[in-house]
Design an enzyme around this catalytic site. Structure first.
Site, PDB file in Angstrom:
ATOM      1  N   LYS A  36     148.901  12.944-100.144  1.00  0.00           N
ATOM      2  CA  LYS A  36     148.727  14.376-100.407  1.00  0.00           C
ATOM      3  C   LYS A  36     147.530  14.938 -99.637  1.00  0.00           C
ATOM      4  O   LYS A  36     147.495  16.136 -99.331  1.00  0.00           O
ATOM      5  CB  LYS A  36     148.559  14.627-101.903  1.00  0.00           C
ATOM      6  CG  LYS A  36     147.311  14.017-102.524  1.00  0.00           C
ATOM      7  CD  LYS A  36     147.234  14.320-104.010  1.00  0.00           C
ATOM      8  CE  LYS A  36     145.977  13.726-104.632  1.00  0.00           C
ATOM      9  NZ  LYS A  36     145.885  14.028-106.079  1.00  0.00           N
ATOM     10  N   ARG A 131     144.463  13.513-118.550  1.00  0.00           N
ATOM     11  CA  ARG A 131     145.245  14.344-117.640  1.00  0.00           C
ATOM     12  C   ARG A 131     146.693  14.158-118.052  1.00  0.00           C
ATOM     13  O   ARG A 131     147.012  14.282-119.233  1.00  0.00           O
ATOM     14  CB  ARG A 131     144.968  13.973-116.174  1.00  0.00           C
ATOM     15  CG  ARG A 131     145.323  15.127-115.205  1.00  0.00           C
ATOM     16  CD  ARG A 131     145.034  14.806-113.760  1.00  0.00           C
ATOM     17  NE  ARG A 131     145.999  13.861-113.202  1.00  0.00           N
ATOM     18  CZ  ARG A 131     146.046  13.523-111.912  1.00  0.00           C
ATOM     19  NH1 ARG A 131     145.162  14.038-111.067  1.00  0.00           N
ATOM     20  NH2 ARG A 131     146.951  12.667-111.463  1.00  0.00           N
TER      21      ARG A 131
END
Length: 356
Positions: A36, A131
């Site tokens: 990414k 998360r």
């Protein structure tokens, strides 16, 4: 030459990728390279292809599509929990998706059935960082429901640590994940192929033979791109370090009082910078800003330069103690960390310069 500019040492990235792949294969661990940080840059992605990387992960389906169109035929994993609106593209372009929601798994199953494709799913478990992930107590219920869905295969479980609350992967929370997997296997009545640990910080766990034997997959980005481990604040031995260097141009160079003057916003907190009164200081403003970089991740290469702060388009530095005489138009160089690199790669205003 256009500035700001990012010098990218592609060959060094390739060497890191090949070295990490070899290191993990020796422990029977599959490397999934998190790409990414490339923001879909196919020029840098070639380094992964040259290194023989056969499994990648990205949070943005747009990037995976670019890599597919550039000829990548290996495994692609959807790293971020999918949005319902992108399910059709995820099923078409990826092989594996991380999931935490029953609705998302159902949508993937329905779309995979429609196009006659099998999709692998890895259920993420929250073991402390808070998360993404289901809680351990809710895992079996979700897994049993996925087992009944057509055209999807629950391959295993995974977790992510360090990225939100900064919880460090250690032996205790990794053993906890291992136990969760074993308990789930008992409830499912079958073994799970994947126990997936996330990010570069988990590499240090591999010195423990028991943990290394249980982990079957590592999702790693920073180690390949930068040879660093920001969570454990260390350089990875034997790897190429800081393979992205930022070059930015001085547009103002003046001696100014270091202390701001006037009423400060936000209850006297201003913009959050810690500003010490050091009297008159030589300040250089550079033409790069928050649109382009995370200024906390800049490490000046010229001795004596101090990064003070940043607005959207301006980087403020103190060059009073800088070695040598500086002028407007001079270029300052910075090593950068993962956060600064990610933003620089994403910014259309930063020129990319590829160095073999």
């Amino acid at each position: 030459m256009n500035y700001p500019q990012l010098n990218i040492y592609v060959k060094k990235i390739e060497e890191n990728a090949a070295k990490l792949k070899e290191k993990l294969e020796a422990k029977n661990i599959k490397l999934t390279s998190v790409v990414k940080g490339l923001a879909g840059d196919t020029n840098v992605f070639k380094a992964y292809q040259q290194a023989g990387i056969g499994s990648i992960a990205d949070s943005r389906i747009e990037n995976i599509i670019k890599f597919r169109e550039a000829g990548y035929q290996g495994e692609a994993l959807m790293l971020r929990i999918p949005m319902p609106s992108e399910i059709s593209e995820i099923v078409h372009y990826t092989d594996v998706s991380l999931v935490t929601e029953l609705k998302t798994a159902e949508l993937i199953s329905k779309e995979a059935q429609r196009v006659d494709k099998k999709m692998d799913l890895v259920v993420m478990v929250d073991i402390g960082d808070r998360r993404e992930g289901v809680l351990a107590a809710d895992l079996a219920d979700l897994a049993l429901k996925i087992e009944e869905m057509p055209n999807v295969i629950m391959k295993g479980i995974g977790t992510n640590l360090g990225c939100f609350a900064g919880i460090i992967p250690d032996e205790n929370n990794t053993k906890k994940l291992i136990n969760i997997k074993k308990e789930l296997e008992t409830k499912l009545g079958r073994s799970l192929e994947i126990l997936s640990a996330g990010n570069t910080a988990a590499l240090r766990l591999l010195e423990n033979d028991y943990l290394a034997a249980e982990i079957s997959n590592l999702r790693v980005g920073e180690a390949v791109l930068l040879g660093t481990d920001i969570i454990n604040e260390s350089l990875i031995e034997g790897f190429n370090h800081y393979n992205f260097h930022l070059k930015a141009e001085i547009i103002e160079l003046k001696e100014k009082p270091s202390n701001p003057e006037g009423e400060m916003a936000f209850g006297g907190q201003g913009r959050g910078q810690i500003i010490a009164d050091k009297g008159l200081r030589q300040r250089a403003i550079l033409a790069v800003g928050k649109q382009d970089i995370d200024y906390h991740g800049l490490y000046p290469e010229l001795e004596g330069v101090e990064v003070l702060g940043c607005s959207s388009d301006h980087l403020i530095t103190d060059v009073t103690e800088a070695a040598g005489k500086l002028e407007v138009g001079d270029i300052l160089n910075f090593k950068i960390n993962y956060s600064a690199m990610l933003r620089a790669m994403t910014s259309q205003y930063v020129t990319k310069n590829y160095i073999e």
